[in-house]
Design an enzyme around this catalytic site. Structure first.
Site, mmCIF file in Angstrom:
data_model
loop_
_atom_site.group_PDB
_atom_site.id
_atom_site.type_symbol
_atom_site.label_atom_id
_atom_site.label_comp_id
_atom_site.label_asym_id
_atom_site.label_seq_id
_atom_site.Cartn_x
_atom_site.Cartn_y
_atom_site.Cartn_z
ATOM 1 N N GLY A 31 5.319 -43.586 -48.914
ATOM 2 C CA GLY A 31 6.544 -42.947 -48.417
ATOM 3 C C GLY A 31 6.439 -42.542 -46.952
ATOM 4 C CG HIS A 34 6.173 -46.126 -40.222
ATOM 5 N ND1 HIS A 34 5.775 -47.441 -40.220
ATOM 6 C CD2 HIS A 34 5.117 -45.433 -40.727
ATOM 7 C CE1 HIS A 34 4.540 -47.537 -40.654
ATOM 8 N NE2 HIS A 34 4.108 -46.324 -41.002
ATOM 9 N N GLY A 36 7.048 -50.035 -39.660
ATOM 10 C CA GLY A 36 5.979 -50.875 -40.219
ATOM 11 C C GLY A 36 6.267 -51.205 -41.677
ATOM 12 C CG HIS A 37 6.219 -48.088 -44.641
ATOM 13 N ND1 HIS A 37 6.236 -46.912 -43.919
ATOM 14 C CD2 HIS A 37 5.069 -48.082 -45.349
ATOM 15 C CE1 HIS A 37 5.139 -46.230 -44.190
ATOM 16 N NE2 HIS A 37 4.408 -46.908 -45.049
ATOM 17 C CE LYS A 149 -1.555 -48.026 -39.806
ATOM 18 N NZ LYS A 149 -2.722 -47.201 -40.197
ATOM 19 C CG ASP A 150 -3.743 -49.440 -43.659
ATOM 20 O OD1 ASP A 150 -4.320 -48.615 -42.940
ATOM 21 O OD2 ASP A 150 -2.548 -49.329 -43.982
ATOM 22 C CB SER A 185 0.100 -44.555 -38.700
ATOM 23 O OG SER A 185 -0.461 -43.653 -39.622
ATOM 24 C CB SER A 186 2.990 -41.800 -42.586
ATOM 25 O OG SER A 186 3.608 -42.935 -43.156
ATOM 26 N NE ARG A 187 -3.689 -39.604 -42.896
ATOM 27 C CZ ARG A 187 -3.950 -40.413 -43.931
ATOM 28 N NH1 ARG A 187 -3.916 -41.714 -43.761
ATOM 29 N NH2 ARG A 187 -4.237 -39.912 -45.109
#
Ligand code: PAF
Length: 291
Positions: A31, A34, A36-37, A149-150, A185-187
């Site tokens: 969730g 952004h 990217g998702h 990215k991951d 990234s959500s972070r």
């Protein structure tokens, strides 16, 4: 878009899609979506008849002192974004829907999950592999999509799918970046303005790695040292992992025989950001992983 929160409901909806012989694209997320998702969703839409997204902040992949409780959440906004993007089904279970009792079973790929990010987060990838395996069992998609990215996560999920003969194709989708190159990234939302500005040092280091290799550098240790020195020039950046590895196996390499992956994990205050680049043929690397 249909939203469901229980495994039984999701299974019933997916049975109907399979009866109609629809190809199913699946995008698992935690969730706080952004661009990217949304790139993953777009790719899934372009390749499938029916698209499913999941939103689940998975406690199993957070260590004891990590950011589970403060992980950013925004379900209403996420639902709107997914519906607008044409997602057919959202699976958004709560923790007790996903784990009604304590999990006795763990899916782990220790030879890959113990390296790199796994050295600083020892239980992380077993948590990821376990939840992804369970989500794949519930949704049973034709193809599941993950962000490059991951990188280590993609390699581990591919290994798990292959080892357990799960009937799903795994596709990696190119990283979406901000205007200055920082991977979305959500972070990133945790960063102060100063930290956000400083974080540009990560894409700069990756681009420096590509230039150094193109200019003839052939020692992985020298490249790692140069990248660390570069990152350390930024006072707010604390490099935790600066590693140049074989892109297929994540094993250490001495010389830069291609393809290699450059993996960076850099802390800014309380926030760890990760990014990577493959040097050599990226398709060969990610597609060739664990074949
Ligand atoms: O990449 C993520 O957002 C998560 O690790 C995933 C794959 C959704 C599993 O919780």
């Amino acid at each position: 878009m249909i939203t469901c929160s229980t495994i039984d409901d999701a299974r019933a909806r997916m049975d109907a899609a399979r009866c109609a012989k629809l190809s199913v694209g699946f995008v698992p997320t935690m969730g706080y979506l952004h661009a990217g998702h949304m790139g993953l969703i777009e790719r899934a839409k372009s390749e499938n008849d029916f698209v499913v997204a999941s939103i689940f902040v998975n406690p199993l992949q957070f260590g004891k002192h990590e950011d589970l409780s403060r992980y950013p959440r925004g379900l209403d906004r996420d639902v709107q974004m997914l519906a607008a993007a044409g997602v057919d089904l959202l699976f958004a279970p709560g923790v007790t829907d996903m784990y009604p009792s304590a999990m006795r079973t763990v899916v782990d790929v220790p030879s890959l999950g113990g390296k790199l990010e796994g050295e600083v987060r020892p239980t992380h990838f077993a948590g990821v592999a376990t939840v992804v395996c369970k989500l794949l069992n519930v949704i049973q998609p034709t193809t599941a999509y993950f962000g490059e990215k991951d990188y280590q996560q993609v390699i581990i999920i591919k290994a798990m799918v292959r080892d357990l003969a799960l009937p799903v194709a795994i596709k990696a989708v190119k990283t979406v970046r901000d205007i200055d190159g920082l991977a979305l990234s959500s972070r990133n939302t945790y960063l102060s303005e100063a930290e956000r500005n400083a974080a540009v040092v990560i894409p700069q280091a990756l681009s420096m790695a590509k230039h150094l290799v193109a200019a003839g550098m052939n020692s992985a240790t020298t490249l790692e040292r140069e990248l660390r020195l570069f990152l350390e020039q930024e006072k707010l950046a604390k490099p935790e992992v600066v590693a140049v590895r074989d892109a297929l196996t994540l094993r250490r390499v001495a010389s830069l025989d291609l393809p290699v992956v450059v993996c960076l994990i850099v802390r800014f205050g309380q926030t760890c950001l990760l990014d990577n680049c493959v040097i050599g043929d990226p398709t060969l690397a990610i597609e060739g992983a664990v074949q």
